[in-house]
Design a protein around this motif. Structure first.
Motif, PDB file in Angstrom:
ATOM      1  N   SER A 416      79.493  39.819  -6.823  1.00  0.00           N
ATOM      2  CA  SER A 416      78.286  40.666  -6.826  1.00  0.00           C
ATOM      3  C   SER A 416      77.020  39.893  -7.153  1.00  0.00           C
ATOM      4  CB  SER A 416      78.457  41.820  -7.825  1.00  0.00           C
ATOM      5  OG  SER A 416      78.741  41.314  -9.127  1.00  0.00           O
ATOM      6  N   ALA A 417      77.148  38.729  -7.818  1.00  0.00           N
ATOM      7  CA  ALA A 417      75.957  37.958  -8.211  1.00  0.00           C
ATOM      8  C   ALA A 417      75.692  36.778  -7.282  1.00  0.00           C
ATOM      9  CB  ALA A 417      76.100  37.465  -9.652  1.00  0.00           C
ATOM     10  N   GLY A 475      81.448  45.817  -1.069  1.00  0.00           N
ATOM     11  CA  GLY A 475      81.862  45.931  -2.455  1.00  0.00           C
ATOM     12  C   GLY A 475      81.567  44.656  -3.216  1.00  0.00           C
ATOM     13  N   SER A 476      82.178  44.526  -4.384  1.00  0.00           N
ATOM     14  CA  SER A 476      81.888  43.377  -5.250  1.00  0.00           C
ATOM     15  C   SER A 476      83.102  42.516  -5.538  1.00  0.00           C
ATOM     16  CB  SER A 476      81.296  43.867  -6.572  1.00  0.00           C
ATOM     17  OG  SER A 476      82.233  44.692  -7.266  1.00  0.00           O
ATOM     18  N   ARG A 477      84.304  42.953  -5.146  1.00  0.00           N
ATOM     19  CA  ARG A 477      85.526  42.196  -5.464  1.00  0.00           C
ATOM     20  C   ARG A 477      86.295  41.848  -4.204  1.00  0.00           C
ATOM     21  NH1 ARG A 477      89.361  44.993  -9.642  1.00  0.00           N
ATOM     22  NH2 ARG A 477      89.057  46.729  -8.196  1.00  0.00           N
ATOM     23  N   ILE A 478      86.945  40.687  -4.265  1.00  0.00           N
ATOM     24  CA  ILE A 478      87.829  40.274  -3.176  1.00  0.00           C
ATOM     25  C   ILE A 478      88.940  39.427  -3.760  1.00  0.00           C
ATOM     26  CG2 ILE A 478      86.613  38.131  -2.604  1.00  0.00           C
ATOM     27  CD1 ILE A 478      87.119  38.867   0.390  1.00  0.00           C
ATOM     28  N   TRP A 479      90.086  39.483  -3.129  1.00  0.00           N
ATOM     29  CA  TRP A 479      91.215  38.621  -3.499  1.00  0.00           C
ATOM     30  C   TRP A 479      91.381  37.578  -2.392  1.00  0.00           C
ATOM     31  CZ3 TRP A 479      90.610  43.545  -4.892  1.00  0.00           C
ATOM     32  CH2 TRP A 479      90.991  43.941  -6.183  1.00  0.00           C
ATOM     33  N   LEU A 480      91.435  36.330  -2.785  1.00  0.00           N
ATOM     34  CA  LEU A 480      91.616  35.235  -1.842  1.00  0.00           C
ATOM     35  C   LEU A 480      92.959  34.569  -2.120  1.00  0.00           C
ATOM     36  CD1 LEU A 480      88.070  33.627  -2.187  1.00  0.00           C
ATOM     37  CD2 LEU A 480      88.821  35.274  -0.442  1.00  0.00           C
ATOM     38  N   ARG A 481      93.620  34.164  -1.057  1.00  0.00           N
ATOM     39  CA  ARG A 481      94.962  33.589  -1.212  1.00  0.00           C
ATOM     40  C   ARG A 481      95.109  32.362  -0.314  1.00  0.00           C
ATOM     41  NH1 ARG A 481      99.876  37.696  -1.173  1.00  0.00           N
ATOM     42  NH2 ARG A 481      99.193  37.811  -3.379  1.00  0.00           N
ATOM     43  N   GLY A 489     108.542  16.173   4.631  1.00  0.00           N
ATOM     44  CA  GLY A 489     109.228  16.013   5.907  1.00  0.00           C
ATOM     45  C   GLY A 489     108.991  17.128   6.894  1.00  0.00           C
ATOM     46  N   GLY A 490     108.177  18.123   6.516  1.00  0.00           N
ATOM     47  CA  GLY A 490     107.994  19.281   7.378  1.00  0.00           C
ATOM     48  C   GLY A 490     106.637  19.323   8.039  1.00  0.00           C
ATOM     49  N   PRO A 491     106.289  20.470   8.606  1.00  0.00           N
ATOM     50  CA  PRO A 491     105.006  20.596   9.318  1.00  0.00           C
ATOM     51  C   PRO A 491     103.800  20.699   8.381  1.00  0.00           C
ATOM     52  CG  PRO A 491     106.245  22.657   9.429  1.00  0.00           C
ATOM     53  CD  PRO A 491     107.160  21.648   8.803  1.00  0.00           C
ATOM     54  N   ARG A 492     103.990  20.978   7.111  1.00  0.00           N
ATOM     55  CA  ARG A 492     102.958  20.948   6.068  1.00  0.00           C
ATOM     56  C   ARG A 492     101.813  21.929   6.334  1.00  0.00           C
ATOM     57  NH1 ARG A 492     103.397  15.989   8.107  1.00  0.00           N
ATOM     58  NH2 ARG A 492     101.175  15.940   8.651  1.00  0.00           N
ATOM     59  N   PRO A 493     102.102  23.206   6.590  1.00  0.00           N
ATOM     60  CA  PRO A 493     101.002  24.138   6.862  1.00  0.00           C
ATOM     61  C   PRO A 493     100.348  24.659   5.576  1.00  0.00           C
ATOM     62  CG  PRO A 493     103.091  25.284   7.028  1.00  0.00           C
ATOM     63  CD  PRO A 493     103.417  23.839   6.774  1.00  0.00           C
ATOM     64  N   GLY A 494      99.042  24.877   5.671  1.00  0.00           N
ATOM     65  CA  GLY A 494      98.308  25.654   4.686  1.00  0.00           C
ATOM     66  C   GLY A 494      97.849  26.932   5.351  1.00  0.00           C
ATOM     67  N   ARG A 495      97.995  28.067   4.639  1.00  0.00           N
ATOM     68  CA  ARG A 495      97.654  29.358   5.238  1.00  0.00           C
ATOM     69  C   ARG A 495      96.761  30.133   4.283  1.00  0.00           C
ATOM     70  NH1 ARG A 495     103.523  29.144   6.748  1.00  0.00           N
ATOM     71  NH2 ARG A 495     103.572  28.670   8.979  1.00  0.00           N
ATOM     72  N   PHE A 496      95.828  30.869   4.864  1.00  0.00           N
ATOM     73  CA  PHE A 496      94.842  31.607   4.078  1.00  0.00           C
ATOM     74  C   PHE A 496      94.888  33.090   4.413  1.00  0.00           C
ATOM     75  CE2 PHE A 496      93.153  27.299   4.602  1.00  0.00           C
ATOM     76  CZ  PHE A 496      92.911  26.936   3.278  1.00  0.00           C
ATOM     77  N   SER A 497      94.608  33.913   3.392  1.00  0.00           N
ATOM     78  CA  SER A 497      94.527  35.352   3.598  1.00  0.00           C
ATOM     79  C   SER A 497      93.628  35.965   2.529  1.00  0.00           C
ATOM     80  CB  SER A 497      95.923  35.993   3.566  1.00  0.00           C
ATOM     81  OG  SER A 497      96.583  35.700   2.348  1.00  0.00           O
ATOM     82  N   TYR A 498      93.268  37.227   2.722  1.00  0.00           N
ATOM     83  CA  TYR A 498      92.389  37.907   1.764  1.00  0.00           C
ATOM     84  C   TYR A 498      92.795  39.366   1.649  1.00  0.00           C
ATOM     85  CZ  TYR A 498      89.876  40.173   5.605  1.00  0.00           C
ATOM     86  OH  TYR A 498      89.554  40.943   6.692  1.00  0.00           O
ATOM     87  N   SER A 499      92.295  39.985   0.603  1.00  0.00           N
ATOM     88  CA  SER A 499      92.582  41.400   0.371  1.00  0.00           C
ATOM     89  C   SER A 499      91.369  42.050  -0.282  1.00  0.00           C
ATOM     90  CB  SER A 499      93.805  41.556  -0.540  1.00  0.00           C
ATOM     91  OG  SER A 499      94.008  42.908  -0.898  1.00  0.00           O
ATOM     92  N   THR A 500      91.162  43.321   0.011  1.00  0.00           N
ATOM     93  CA  THR A 500      90.089  44.076  -0.643  1.00  0.00           C
ATOM     94  C   THR A 500      90.621  45.004  -1.728  1.00  0.00           C
ATOM     95  OG1 THR A 500      90.229  45.748   1.104  1.00  0.00           O
ATOM     96  CG2 THR A 500      88.583  43.980   1.374  1.00  0.00           C
ATOM     97  N   GLY A 538      72.705  31.746  -8.103  1.00  0.00           N
ATOM     98  CA  GLY A 538      73.817  32.653  -7.859  1.00  0.00           C
ATOM     99  C   GLY A 538      75.027  32.332  -8.726  1.00  0.00           C
ATOM    100  N   ALA A 539      75.979  33.267  -8.761  1.00  0.00           N
ATOM    101  CA  ALA A 539      77.189  33.081  -9.575  1.00  0.00           C
ATOM    102  C   ALA A 539      78.322  33.926  -9.004  1.00  0.00           C
ATOM    103  CB  ALA A 539      76.923  33.473 -11.029  1.00  0.00           C
ATOM    104  N   VAL A 540      79.542  33.494  -9.311  1.00  0.00           N
ATOM    105  CA  VAL A 540      80.731  34.299  -9.065  1.00  0.00           C
ATOM    106  C   VAL A 540      81.567  34.287 -10.344  1.00  0.00           C
ATOM    107  CG1 VAL A 540      80.797  33.876  -6.581  1.00  0.00           C
ATOM    108  CG2 VAL A 540      82.052  32.359  -8.124  1.00  0.00           C
ATOM    109  N   ARG A 541      82.450  35.284 -10.459  1.00  0.00           N
ATOM    110  CA  ARG A 541      83.324  35.350 -11.630  1.00  0.00           C
ATOM    111  C   ARG A 541      84.765  35.485 -11.153  1.00  0.00           C
ATOM    112  NH1 ARG A 541      84.942  39.435 -15.552  1.00  0.00           N
ATOM    113  NH2 ARG A 541      83.887  40.980 -14.245  1.00  0.00           N
ATOM    114  N   VAL A 542      85.587  34.507 -11.542  1.00  0.00           N
ATOM    115  CA  VAL A 542      87.015  34.546 -11.241  1.00  0.00           C
ATOM    116  C   VAL A 542      87.698  35.266 -12.392  1.00  0.00           C
ATOM    117  CG1 VAL A 542      89.080  33.199 -10.788  1.00  0.00           C
ATOM    118  CG2 VAL A 542      86.852  32.383  -9.962  1.00  0.00           C
ATOM    119  N   THR A 543      88.240  36.439 -12.123  1.00  0.00           N
ATOM    120  CA  THR A 543      88.851  37.230 -13.196  1.00  0.00           C
ATOM    121  C   THR A 543      90.357  37.002 -13.321  1.00  0.00           C
ATOM    122  OG1 THR A 543      89.016  39.091 -11.654  1.00  0.00           O
ATOM    123  CG2 THR A 543      87.098  39.016 -13.111  1.00  0.00           C
TER     124      THR A 543
END
Length: 550
Positions: A416-417, A475-481, A489-500, A538-543
């Motif tokens: 929000s900030a 809104g003011s909140r989001i979840w990031l993953r 030895g594998g394909p080494r994937p990184g994956r991203f997603s979000y939630s409200t 600006g600022a963010v807050r990780v809760t």
């Protein structure tokens, strides 16, 4: 107790095919061990139940250049952290298998402006292989390491949690050094690359008394470095690594200045991680009942260099032998026979809600932070500290090691900030990076997946990233993953997603391929960031931050 330090870097003189660092510890000041220690037996595990065996790697996180010691019934290890601050984490264990992060030996990288990420940068510099020792005469821990091939620094503390204070600065750069506290309380340092030296320090540890070359590596062996220094049964040993596939040891019966004879401990030994490298550059440590273990690390990029443990026996003429399983470093061994632990160690995974005013030692900043621009307590507040479009140049990026073989970081963020031009989120950070997070422009906030953040071999930014996917948010909140598969030895994937709502998550963007080149040395990390592209304020807050495994 004897120890030593070792480190690795991409300095031009080190042609390390897959450089890896190490750690060592033995007990010169502990009761002498028998020539052949007793076999390892079941130990008491963290929950108090007997654990018949343990599995390698004992820590599937990036802790390289380990130096390991025992003080009483407690084991400690130190590791390289390069440009991360605070530096030189101290790990603690009661059984050599279950470890926690107790503190850091180097509270701030005050070795020059480049470590502040303020007009300059110190990527892949800083804390390389270093040494951790305990001196019983004054009940003090010592950390010793060289910085930038220029000077050696010694820090001391009476408890590993700190406070750690700088004891002295020495003009001789003890490269890949190992510190030995001899049985008569004299301090010695073994150090060097190919040409190995031993230095004697003054009784107070503040100055060098003498230094002498004690060994030149035969050309048939190549490079030896990563010294760990021990006194065992009256013999002096310098444990050395051949990067990145061998381990050798020197022995002297005539005192710390030699002469020394050499023997190979291991070469091209299959390791316990599929697709990973040869265990090497580690330290020796003796348990309370006289059994010996070798704590090495395994190149396992993209995750970094991870610790593996194996029992060691000794020949009748005083040489160590790593106990193998079917001709390889075992994926499993009988657990060390040790007394029941006084408590369960703090897990390296789990939830952090940043309730206290200080950060837990699991966290390290990318370079030194601007301490006026962050605060903890009722969440972590990150105020913008840099105006830049380059994450690699932004101050106050807070990092956390990834847990292998796969793990997920989930962040709850109050945005929000944020102000126009601000960028905040969760990154998979290395010399090739990607992130999921928020961009606020023109009063509109979007969640984006950004890839293509890159560095060259001199750690200069070559790409600041491209949006590959985005979605509007309110809104003011989001979840990031972020999920990371760091199996080498594998394909080494990184994956991203979000939630409200914190429950239903939506994938954003394609898989990000985690790079596995060794030359950045440190492995990928999860990273929390907030920087401005227009103006500060600006600022963010990780809760909430959670690191979980499947």
């Amino acid at each position: 107790m004897d120890l030593s330090c070792s480190d690795q870097s991409d300095h031009p003189s080190r042609r390390r095919a897959l450089a890896v660092a190490t750690g060592l510890a033995a007990g010169a000041l502990l009761p002498p061990a028998a020539a052949t220690p007793s076999a390892a037996a079941p130990a008491t595990g963290p929950a108090g139940a007997a654990a018949a065996s343990y599995t390698n790697p004992v820590i599937w996180q990036d802790f390289a250049d380990l130096d390991v010691i025992r003080v009483g019934d407690t084991y400690y290890a130190s590791a390289s952290t390069m440009h991360y601050s605070p530096g030189a984490p101290v790990l603690r264990s009661y059984d050599l298998v279950n470890w926690e992060i107790a503190g850091h030996s180097v509270p701030v990288l005050d070795f020059g402006a480049k470590y502040d990420l303020n007009g300059a940068r110190g990527y892949v510099r800083g804390i390389w292989a270093s040494s951790l020792a305990y001196r019983p005469s004054n009940r003090t821990f010592y950390w010793l390491g060289q910085i930038d091939f220029a000077r050696t620094y010694i820090y001391t503390a009476t408890a590993v949690e700190g406070p750690w204070n700088r004891l002295t600065t020495l003009s001789t750069p003890y490269y890949d050094a190992g510190l030995l506290v001899d049985t008569d309380d004299t301090l010695y340092v073994a150090y060097g690359n190919t040409t190995i030296h031993v230095a004697q320090l003054s009784p107070d540890g503040r100055t060098q008394v003498r230094t002498q070359q004690v060994f030149t590596t035969p050309s048939s062996v190549g490079t030896l470095e990563g010294s760990r220094f021990y006194k065992i049964n009256g013999q002096y040993y310098i444990f050395l690594t051949r990067p990145a596939n061998g381990q050798y040891i020197l022995k002297s019966s005539s005192g710390p200045f030699g002469p020394y004879t050499m023997r190979q401990v291991l070469l091209d030994l299959p390791g316990p991680i599929p697709g990973g490298g040869v265990p090497h550059q580690g330290g020796l440590v003796r348990t309370q009942n006289g059994a010996w273990y070798y704590l090495a690390f395994v190149d396992a990029y993209p995750g970094g260099r991870v610790p593996a443990l194996a029992p060691v026996s000794w020949t009748s003429d005083g040489w160590p032998v790593v106990q193998l399983v079917n001709g390889a470093w075992g994926t499993s061994y009988p657990s060390p026979a040790v007394p029941p632990p006084p408590r369960q160690v703090t897990p390296m995974t789990g939830v952090d809600t940043f309730d206290g005013t200080t950060l837990s030692p699991r966290w390290e900043w990318n370079h030194n932070p601007d301490n006026t621009k962050w605060s903890a307590g009722n969440g972590l507040t990150l105020r913008t500290a840099t105006v830049t479009d380059d994450l690699y140049g932004a101050r106050n990026t807070l990092t956390h090691r990834i847990q292998g073989p796969t793990s997920t970081a989930t962040v709850q963020l109050d945005h929000s900030a944020m102000r126009d031009g601000d960028r905040a989120g969760l990154a998979l950070l290395r010399d090739s990076s990607a992130w999921i997070g928020l961009k606020r422009d023109g009063g509109v906030t979007r969640v984006v997946m950004v890839s293509g953040l890159t560095m060259d071999g001199n750690w200069n930014t070559t790409g600041t990233g491209t949006d590959l996917a985005s979605a509007p948010v309110s809104g003011s909140r989001i979840w990031l993953r972020a999920n990371a598969d760091i199996r080498p030895g594998g394909p080494r994937p990184g994956r991203f997603s979000y939630s409200t709502d914190g429950i239903t998550f939506t994938r954003l963007g394609p898989d990000f391929s985690l790079g596995n080149d060794w030359r950045f040395f440190m492995g990928y990390r999860f990273a929390l960031f907030n920087h401005a592209t227009r103006a500060l304020g600006g600022a963010v807050r990780v809760t909430r931050f959670e690191l979980s495994t499947p």
